[in-house]
Every structure is written in structure tokens, then in C-alpha cells.
Motif scaffolding. Structure first.
Motif, mmCIF file in Angstrom:
data_model
loop_
_atom_site.group_PDB
_atom_site.id
_atom_site.type_symbol
_atom_site.label_atom_id
_atom_site.label_comp_id
_atom_site.label_asym_id
_atom_site.label_seq_id
_atom_site.Cartn_x
_atom_site.Cartn_y
_atom_site.Cartn_z
ATOM 1 N N LEU A 153 11.785 24.758 -0.909
ATOM 2 C CA LEU A 153 10.379 24.831 -1.174
ATOM 3 C C LEU A 153 10.542 22.933 -1.258
ATOM 4 C CD1 LEU A 153 7.716 24.375 -1.474
ATOM 5 C CD2 LEU A 153 8.240 25.386 -3.863
ATOM 6 N N TRP A 154 9.720 22.945 0.173
ATOM 7 C CA TRP A 154 9.857 21.191 0.356
ATOM 8 C C TRP A 154 8.178 20.952 -0.007
ATOM 9 C CZ3 TRP A 154 13.945 18.658 2.458
ATOM 10 C CH2 TRP A 154 15.342 19.605 2.515
ATOM 11 N N MET A 155 8.341 19.036 0.128
ATOM 12 C CA MET A 155 7.122 18.765 -0.526
ATOM 13 C C MET A 155 6.462 17.455 0.504
ATOM 14 S SD MET A 155 5.281 18.044 -4.632
ATOM 15 C CE MET A 155 4.379 17.159 -4.941
ATOM 16 N N ARG A 172 2.124 20.290 1.610
ATOM 17 C CA ARG A 172 1.580 18.738 2.413
ATOM 18 C C ARG A 172 0.232 18.332 1.910
ATOM 19 N NH1 ARG A 172 1.476 18.545 8.962
ATOM 20 N NH2 ARG A 172 0.327 20.460 8.867
ATOM 21 N N CYS A 173 0.096 17.675 1.873
ATOM 22 C CA CYS A 173 -1.789 16.953 1.681
ATOM 23 C C CYS A 173 -1.057 15.812 1.865
ATOM 24 C CB CYS A 173 -1.819 16.670 0.121
ATOM 25 S SG CYS A 173 -0.543 16.345 -0.964
ATOM 26 N N HIS A 174 -1.773 14.264 1.841
ATOM 27 C CA HIS A 174 -2.659 13.163 2.475
ATOM 28 C C HIS A 174 -1.364 12.519 1.703
ATOM 29 C CE1 HIS A 174 -3.425 9.383 3.253
ATOM 30 N NE2 HIS A 174 -4.427 9.682 4.083
ATOM 31 N N SER A 175 -1.009 12.563 1.031
ATOM 32 C CA SER A 175 -0.005 11.305 0.673
ATOM 33 C C SER A 175 1.695 12.063 -0.175
ATOM 34 C CB SER A 175 -0.396 10.725 -0.575
ATOM 35 O OG SER A 175 -1.199 9.207 -0.356
ATOM 36 N N GLY A 176 1.162 13.954 0.068
ATOM 37 C CA GLY A 176 2.192 14.555 -0.782
ATOM 38 C C GLY A 176 2.773 14.373 -2.114
ATOM 39 N N ASN A 205 -0.691 14.909 -5.073
ATOM 40 C CA ASN A 205 -1.746 15.750 -6.332
ATOM 41 C C ASN A 205 -1.537 17.217 -5.453
ATOM 42 O OD1 ASN A 205 -1.801 14.074 -7.945
ATOM 43 N ND2 ASN A 205 -2.763 12.609 -6.941
ATOM 44 N N ARG A 206 -2.393 17.395 -4.276
ATOM 45 C CA ARG A 206 -2.822 18.580 -3.865
ATOM 46 C C ARG A 206 -1.551 19.728 -3.862
ATOM 47 N NH1 ARG A 206 -7.109 16.130 0.471
ATOM 48 N NH2 ARG A 206 -5.723 14.503 -0.344
ATOM 49 N N SER A 207 -0.619 19.000 -2.931
ATOM 50 C CA SER A 207 0.178 19.898 -2.254
ATOM 51 C C SER A 207 1.717 19.495 -3.924
ATOM 52 C CB SER A 207 1.382 18.811 -1.849
ATOM 53 O OG SER A 207 1.374 17.279 -2.176
ATOM 54 N N LEU A 249 1.850 14.127 -8.491
ATOM 55 C CA LEU A 249 0.896 14.855 -9.606
ATOM 56 C C LEU A 249 0.119 13.731 -10.766
ATOM 57 C CD1 LEU A 249 2.900 17.415 -10.938
ATOM 58 C CD2 LEU A 249 0.496 17.572 -9.836
ATOM 59 N N ASN A 250 0.121 12.845 -9.935
ATOM 60 C CA ASN A 250 -0.715 11.242 -10.727
ATOM 61 C C ASN A 250 -2.407 11.668 -11.154
ATOM 62 O OD1 ASN A 250 -2.708 9.962 -9.010
ATOM 63 N ND2 ASN A 250 -0.370 10.613 -7.957
ATOM 64 N N ASN A 251 -2.678 12.641 -10.555
ATOM 65 C CA ASN A 251 -4.561 12.748 -10.989
ATOM 66 C C ASN A 251 -4.043 14.091 -12.376
ATOM 67 O OD1 ASN A 251 -6.624 15.137 -10.957
ATOM 68 N ND2 ASN A 251 -6.701 14.572 -8.998
ATOM 69 N N SER A 252 -4.312 13.339 -13.470
ATOM 70 C CA SER A 252 -4.283 13.949 -14.734
ATOM 71 C C SER A 252 -4.784 14.902 -15.105
ATOM 72 C CB SER A 252 -4.851 12.922 -16.125
ATOM 73 O OG SER A 252 -6.177 12.778 -15.960
ATOM 74 N N LEU A 253 -6.404 15.242 -13.801
ATOM 75 C CA LEU A 253 -6.417 16.679 -14.164
ATOM 76 C C LEU A 253 -5.793 17.712 -13.338
ATOM 77 C CD1 LEU A 253 -9.501 18.150 -14.519
ATOM 78 C CD2 LEU A 253 -10.334 17.268 -12.052
ATOM 79 N N PHE A 254 -4.815 17.459 -12.429
ATOM 80 C CA PHE A 254 -4.365 19.223 -11.811
ATOM 81 C C PHE A 254 -3.553 18.828 -12.673
ATOM 82 C CE2 PHE A 254 -5.291 17.897 -6.814
ATOM 83 C CZ PHE A 254 -6.095 18.052 -6.803
ATOM 84 N N VAL A 255 -2.526 17.805 -13.529
ATOM 85 C CA VAL A 255 -1.786 17.932 -14.167
ATOM 86 C C VAL A 255 -2.706 19.262 -16.122
ATOM 87 C CG1 VAL A 255 0.216 17.233 -16.271
ATOM 88 C CG2 VAL A 255 -0.175 16.674 -13.854
#
Length: 168
Positions: A22-24, A103-107, A109-111, A142-148
């Protein structure tokens, strides 16, 4: 769409292995010389989950590819459900011995949200899933605190809560 302003730098690698198979990753990274490079996915993975899409970034034809449009910000109930579906695909593919990239833009938050939920589905605690992602990908993951918050609440509960007052 991604939320700007968190100050996260590009990752130092195109993708990182979080647990076996599993890669991100993201769509750009900074190489050892400090140059921003595009990440082009070929046939390195059996399954690619994209939460951001850009022409020319792959994956190659014949690679199983799933795309979900989701912002790096508050999610609708339908978007939370899509994240759950992608996490289920990831967990099943890893369980079948397939190499998976989320994957997402920066790898970060969304990923990270998909990978964390997949890890939870695979039996990891929420705390351990978040730790592994930050340790193996980047402290910026996971620097998006809402996702955490979504993860700590549980995505199914988060889906219900995001629908309150919307008639969904």
C-alpha cells in the motif's frame, strides 16, 4: 480542489509505502536537488486510486484506475461515501496481494484519508493508521484537521453528521 494555506512543501518522493503493498503519493514531488517534478504513474501498481486528476500523470493503460473527485476541505455525505468505497477497494486489493497506490495532489490529505480508512478496515486503530501515514509518507500528511476529525469520529458517523440539516 485543494485548500491552500497550510504551508506544506512538496513531498521528497513520488510515493511512499505505508504498509506492504500500500503506497501513498501525489502528482508532484521535490527531487534531491530541490526541483519540482511531476509524478507519472506507469505500470508500477496494480490498482491506482486518484482523488485528484491531471492529464499525462497516468496510470498506464490496463492498470485498474478509480477516480473520485473530492475537495481537500469539508466533504458532502456523498463524498464521504465515495471515500469509504475507495478505502474498501484499497483494503480488498491489498488483501488480494495487489500493489496499490492512493494519490491526490500533494499526497498528503485526500489520499491520506483513503489510506487511513483502508488501514482501519484492515484492523489498524485510527491512531496507528494516522501515525503510520505521517511516519512513512510525511509529517505533513493528514495536516487537514477536519479529515483527522472524520477519522476519529468514524467515516460512517461523519457521513451522517455532514448530512444533518441538508435533507440528505
Amino acid at each position: 480542489m485543494r485548500t491552500k494555506g497550510r504551508g506544506a512543501p512538496d513531498a521528497n518522493s513520488p510515493w511512499d509505502e505505508i504498509v506492504t503493498l500500500l503506497w501513498m503519493g501525489g502528482h508532484h514531488y521535490q527531487d534531491h536537488a530541490g526541483v519540482r517534478r511531476p509524478v507519472i504513474v506507469g505500470t508500477e501498481f496494480d490498482v491506482v486510486i486518484s482523488l485528484y486528476q491531471r492529464d499525462g500523470h497516468g496510470p498506464a493503460a490496463g492498470v485498474e484506475h478509480h477516480y473520485v473527485q473530492a475537495p481537500d476541505g469539508p466533504l458532502s455525505p456523498a463524498q464521504v461515501e465515495s471515500i469509504c468505497q475507495m478505502a474498501n477497494i484499497v483494503a480488498a486489493a491489498v488483501g488480494d496481494g495487489r500493489r496499490v497506490l492512493a494519490r491526490c495532489h500533494s499526497g498528503y490529505n485526500r489520499s491520506g484519508l483513503v489510506v487511513a480508512q483502508a488501514l482501519i478496515n484492515m484492523g489498524y486503530s485510527t491512531e496507528d493508521a494516522i501515525f503510520l501515514i505521517r511516519y512513512r509518507r510525511s509529517k505533513w500528511a493528514l495536516n487537514n484537521s477536519l479529515f483527522v476529525d472524520y477519522l476519529n469520529t468514524g467515516l460512517e458517523v461523519a457521513r451522517l453528521l455532514t448530512g444533518l440539516g441538508t435533507g440528505l
